[in-house]
Design a protein around this motif. Structure first.
Motif, PDB file in Angstrom:
ATOM      1  N   UNK A 203      25.153  -8.618  23.602  1.00  0.00           N
ATOM      2  CA  UNK A 203      25.725  -9.867  23.115  1.00  0.00           C
ATOM      3  C   UNK A 203      27.093 -10.111  23.724  1.00  0.00           C
ATOM      4  N   UNK A 205      29.329  -7.935  24.072  1.00  0.00           N
ATOM      5  CA  UNK A 205      30.352  -7.108  23.446  1.00  0.00           C
ATOM      6  C   UNK A 205      30.212  -5.650  23.858  1.00  0.00           C
TER       7      UNK A 205
ATOM      8  N   UNK B 318      24.821 -10.043  13.956  1.00  0.00           N
ATOM      9  CA  UNK B 318      26.169 -10.540  14.224  1.00  0.00           C
ATOM     10  C   UNK B 318      26.549 -10.389  15.693  1.00  0.00           C
ATOM     11  N   UNK B 319      25.948  -9.394  16.345  1.00  0.00           N
ATOM     12  CA  UNK B 319      26.292  -9.131  17.745  1.00  0.00           C
ATOM     13  C   UNK B 319      25.975 -10.323  18.643  1.00  0.00           C
ATOM     14  N   UNK B 320      24.957 -11.091  18.262  1.00  0.00           N
ATOM     15  CA  UNK B 320      24.449 -12.121  19.169  1.00  0.00           C
ATOM     16  C   UNK B 320      25.049 -13.491  18.929  1.00  0.00           C
ATOM     17  N   UNK B 321      26.129 -13.531  18.183  1.00  0.00           N
ATOM     18  CA  UNK B 321      26.726 -14.809  17.805  1.00  0.00           C
ATOM     19  C   UNK B 321      26.904 -15.759  18.990  1.00  0.00           C
ATOM     20  N   UNK B 322      27.480 -15.235  20.079  1.00  0.00           N
ATOM     21  CA  UNK B 322      27.772 -16.107  21.213  1.00  0.00           C
ATOM     22  C   UNK B 322      26.515 -16.717  21.801  1.00  0.00           C
ATOM     23  N   UNK B 323      25.450 -15.924  21.884  1.00  0.00           N
ATOM     24  CA  UNK B 323      24.209 -16.460  22.442  1.00  0.00           C
ATOM     25  C   UNK B 323      23.684 -17.606  21.604  1.00  0.00           C
TER      26      UNK B 323
END
Lengths: 436, 532
Positions: A203, A205, B318-323
């Protein structure tokens, strides 16, 4: 702590009480999960200040001051080794690993290649000139400067130009030493390390892995690997442009907590199982299994490098928190080993993980004398090294469907801790009653 | 294909050819054929057969077959041009009315939010703001705009209220009139849904989902940890490899029925849904991205808010928020999404240029893709982030999943896979397989649909563990049907029935079913479809 010199510890220890339950007196220096676990353990009683004890979850400050002045009865256990810093101080670990690598080079090239999991590191100020030579060979690479003794991300910064470090040497270094003059007489040591600029991103990060290893003895070396752990994500998006932004690069939860957009409710962690699923979906079973096997090399080699130096005391055990980074080529790097990994829980899931971890640690230490000593798995701990590699039995039902593991480690694998513990203790109980 | 009627098939073929006319695929085929003609080995006598053979060997035939298969799946079954368009979308008038009213309500809610906050529905971004956004495109999650005044336009529970109140005016109970003394007796249905739509019975479902039968090994059971054999998994991996090499969409879809191995799932779904990301698709995505940069829509803030409230709060997503921003913001500008309204009862909402209210020539579809996001909408995309890490591929997969399946989950329609039918299937199956549990829940004042509804609307996204959710969506794609969702919901109630029968309050039931992350989807589906 009002301990008189040369105190005898664990004296009034009663081997057996009515009902076959030993009372174990413990002390605990920390006020978090470990306290809960100790208090809830059946038969364990907290002893007060000045009273005798059989088990102490101490902090390393206490150990440093008192270890040499006490005499412990055979059964007494304490949660640190006297000179654990050979493994946990960044400069000493590097030195020990380099020595192991040289040693292995003489014996076997392939074995020494397996030691390539720590990034190029130099100690300052002693190795300053060697570092500058290396720096000049690779202009433009990013290096990270870390004080050897601090934790939680303090005092760390990144740089690309020699000018930055020269400036720092003049001002920052001296300023730091001014601060420290009150604490110690020596000059502060730093290490400078090649910064890993291509971390594996999810993602967008960056993350690092926290894995737990329990060592119950160095000679012979006996080490257990906990199946669960977590991946800690950096809150901001990864880019090498913002070197000054320590929030991006340092993934310690402690530092993330001070980042402006940190949300304590968010818990920027994934379990190792979740990570394993994700990586398997991306790269397939075989590749990921190899990655996890790489980790075993890191643990074993790092422990072997200090095996002969650590003062092996049968009273001591230690639960290490390994910090490992995965890069975009799926290579693993060892960042650091912690002798006192944080036991404070950030949320319920984290709490459950740490409770399991600590309970199983105490199960293995086995002050109650329940285990036979031949177990290869206790709860979520798998015996990784027992004076030699430990192999999973053939046809073991513990194996995840897929390529079966040669070694007895199951990081991020299926987690049926309670069932295993039930089975284990039931079979031990049966053996006892059978024995009469 | 289900249709037996020759004229239906003929109409279908005409439709497909019409769709392919002028498409990129046609141009590519023509070009490939022309290349073949230029070869010296071709003679005019055998021209036709030579071209056909060459197209077969070069792989074009497969691509054409996949495209046709995709078209068959997407074209609505009714081709009779004498039926007016609105009846083709939705044959039942009272449903059309209900959907139209619902759409009015949503639009009104959005417009009033607009006037309250004095924010325009759309505004052009000044140049420096555009530059900023472009710079931040890969990390829009770091933006923390003040969204406190925005509310989601509606939440699933609002929608449930609306569909519970839909009534068929032509329908009257056996008693001829609503009796005030015994209202319960007069209503046909004990659940919340009161419309008499036909739902398949368990026997029909067993036929349809025959591959769930317990004599066949399944992905989700036989490849799990406790299973003693690795051979099923190896076999699945091998077959998956062959299916992917064969590049046939229909095979991929069939393969999904028994679950995909996680290493192949991403490719398999892509092949099954016929999503190709070629350079044209990339250009199109960039064009849409340009639209996002140029104009700021009110809908964007709704999307932001939804992502922050739902996906970001999830421990795993939550990790994929930007996508999610890169997918959903672009999605709302994509006018090709409007095509799906042809086989939906819904119609895209219209807005009017300022000052020209009511004048048709000044109406625009708002948002451009005609879909107003509701609370939880972003959860349709989050599980896909697990599989696709390139935003463009992720985008097209999400768009396909939405336009094929998920849009049916939030519009009022009589379609056999529409949300109303799914709810009715849930209620009637629960009643018929375990009337005692159903009655007990009603007695303590708990309507089971109230709990299951949120699972159905989101296709269980965010409620099941990720691995399990992906196994469930494997089957949605494999069988091309959402009917699996209510079956799983019933199975969950049955699985926990011993607990539920002891509970004496509605809130207790909610508590008992609040966490379903530990459940395994495939054994539950077998439990309900093929109970031993």
């Amino acid at each position: 702590c009002t301990m008189s010199k040369n105190l005898r510890i664990g004296r009034s220890y009663q081997k057996k009480l009515a009902g076959d339950h030993r009372i174990i007196r413990f002390r605990c220096a920390l006020n978090n999960t470990i306290g809960d676990v100790l208090k809830q353990r059946p038969g364990w009683v907290e002893s007060k200040e000045g009273e005798d004890w059989d088990f102490y979850w101490c902090d390393i400050g206490w150990l440093r001051e008192n270890f040499d002045h006490i005499y412990m009865e055979e059964h007494v256990r304490i949660c640190h080794f006297r000179n654990h810093f050979e493994l946990t101080r960044k400069n000493l670990m590097v030195k020990n690993l380099k020595r192991l690598k040289k040693q292995l080079e003489r014996e076997s090239k392939s074995e020494s290649a397996k030691c390539d999991f720590f990034p190029m590191t130099y100690e300052l100020p002693s190795e300053y000139h060697i570092f500058v030579e290396e720096f000049k060979k690779n202009p433009g690479t990013v290096w990270i400067m870390k004080p050897i003794a601090k934790s939680q991300g303090k005092g760390i910064f990144l740089f690309r130009r020699l000018k930055d470090i020269i400036d720092w040497k003049k001002e920052g270094y001296r300023a730091n030493n001014e601060e420290r003059k009150e604490e110690t007489k020596d000059v502060e040591t730093y290490i400078v390390q090649r910064y890993l600029g291509n971390p594996y991103l999810i993602g967008g990060k960056k993350f690092d892995l926290r894995i737990y290893v329990l060592v119950t003895s160095y000679v012979p070396l006996k080490a257990w690997l906990y199946r669960d752990g977590f991946a800690r994500f950096s809150n901001a998006r990864f880019t090498l442009d913002s070197i000054d932004d320590s929030y991006v690069h340092l993934t310690n939860v402690a530092v993330q907590k001070t980042a402006p957009d940190y949300d304590p409710e968010k818990g920027c962690k994934w379990s190792l199982q979740q990570l394993r699923h994700y990586l398997t979906a991306k790269h397939g079973y075989e590749t990921v299994a190899n990655v996890y096997q790489q980790m075993n090399e890191i643990f074993i080699k790092s422990l072997q490098s200090v095996q002969k130096i650590i003062i092996n005391d049968k009273h001591c055990f230690e639960l290490y928190g390994y910090d490992i980074l995965l890069d975009s080529n799926l290579k693993l790097w060892l960042l650091e080993v912690n002798a006192s990994p944080s036991l404070t829980a950030s949320n319920q899931e984290d709490y459950d993980l740490k409770v399991g971890l600590l309970e199983d640690t105490l199960n293995i230490i086995d002050m109650e004398g329940s285990l036979t000593g031949n177990e290869k798995r206790v709860g979520n701990f798998d015996l990784m090294w027992n004076d030699g590699p430990v192999y999973a039995e053939d046809g073991s039902t513990d194996a995840l469907g897929g390529p079966s593991y040669a070694t007895n480690t199951y990081l991020g694998c299926h987690n049926d801790r309670k069932r295993q513990l039930n089975q284990l203790f039931r079979s031990l109980q049966n053996k006892k009653t059978a024995a009469g | 294909m289900a249709s037996n009627n020759v004229s239906e098939v003929a109409a279908l073929i005409t439709e497909i050819i019409g769709n392919l006319n002028g498409s990129t695929l046609q141009a590519q085929l023509k070009r490939a054929a022309q290349k073949e003609v230029e070869k010296s080995t071709v003679t005019s006598a055998t021209l036709k057969s030579d071209i056909i053979t060459s197209l077969k060997t070069s792989g074009w035939e497969k691509i054409l077959r996949n495209e046709i298969y995709k078209q068959i799946n997407c074209i609505p079954k009714c081709f009779d041009s004498s039926i007016p368009f609105e009846c083709q979308k939705e044959p039942l008038m009272y449903m059309r009315k209900a959907q139209a009213n619902w759409e009015k309500r949503i639009l009104k809610s959005m417009n009033s939010m607009c006037t309250e906050l004095s924010i325009p529905l759309a505004r052009k971004r000044p140049a420096d703001e555009q530059r900023d956004l472009l710079h931040k495109w890969n990390e829009m999650g770091t933006d923390e705009p003040d969204l406190s005044h925005f509310r989601p336009v509606y939440a699933p529970k609002d929608f449930l209220e609306v569909i519970s109140s839909v009534r068929n005016p032509n329908y009257c109970s056996l008693y001829g009139h609503e009796s005030e003394e015994y209202p319960e007796v007069c209503s046909e249905h004990w659940g919340l849904i009161q419309v008499p739509l036909e739902v398949p019975r368990l026997t029909e479902l067993q036929e349809k989902f025959s591959e769930f039968c317990s004599s066949l090994p399944q992905g989700g059971i036989d490849d799990s940890v406790d299973a003693p054999t690795e051979s099923f998994q190896n076999e699945r991996n091998r077959i998956a490899r062959r299916v992917l090499d064969e590049k046939r969409g229909v095979l991929a879809q069939h393969f999904c029925r028994r679950g995909c191995p996680s290493g192949n799932r991403a490719e398999m779904w892509q092949l099954a849904l016929g999503v190709t990301v070629d350079h044209l698709a990339i250009l199109k995505y960039d064009q849409l991205k340009g639209y996002v940069l140029q104009h700021d829509l009110l809908v964007d803030s709704l999307i932001y808010k939804d992502v922050k409230l739902t996906s970001v709060n999830d421990d795993y997503y939550f990790v994929f928020e930007d996508y999610l921003y890169q997918v959903l913001l672009v999605f709302s500008r994509d006018t090709t999404v409007l095509d799906h309204f042809v086989h939906s009862s819904a119609s895209p909402p219209k807005s009017y240029i300022r000052g020209k209210l009511g004048l048709e020539e000044f109406s625009v579809i708002y948002p451009p893709n005609g879909v107003i996001p509701f609370h939880g909408f972003s959860m349709y995309a989050t599980p896909l982030c697990y599989l696709y890490s390139e935003p463009i591929r992720l985008y097209y997969m999400f768009r396909e999943m939405y336009t094929r399946y998920f849009h049916r989950l939030h519009s009022i329609s009589s379609h056999p896979q529409g949300i109303i039918s799914l709810c009715l299937l849930f209620e009637s199956t629960l009643q018929s397989t375990h009337p005692r549990l159903f009655r007990h829940l009603q007695e303590i004042g708990c309507q089971p649909l109230k709990i299951a509804f949120k699972w159905l609307v989101r296709a269980f996204s965010g409620y099941l563990a990720t691995e399990q959710l992906l196994l469930l969506w494997d089957r949605i794609i494999g069988y091309g049907s959402l009917l699996i969702l209510p079956l799983l919901a019933v199975a969950i109630f049955l699985f926990r029935q011993s607990n539920l029968l002891l509970i004496t309050s509605a809130s207790g039931v909610e508590g008992s079913l609040a966490d379903i992350t530990t459940l395994h989807v495939v054994p539950l589906l077998q439990l309900i479809l093929f109970p031993t």
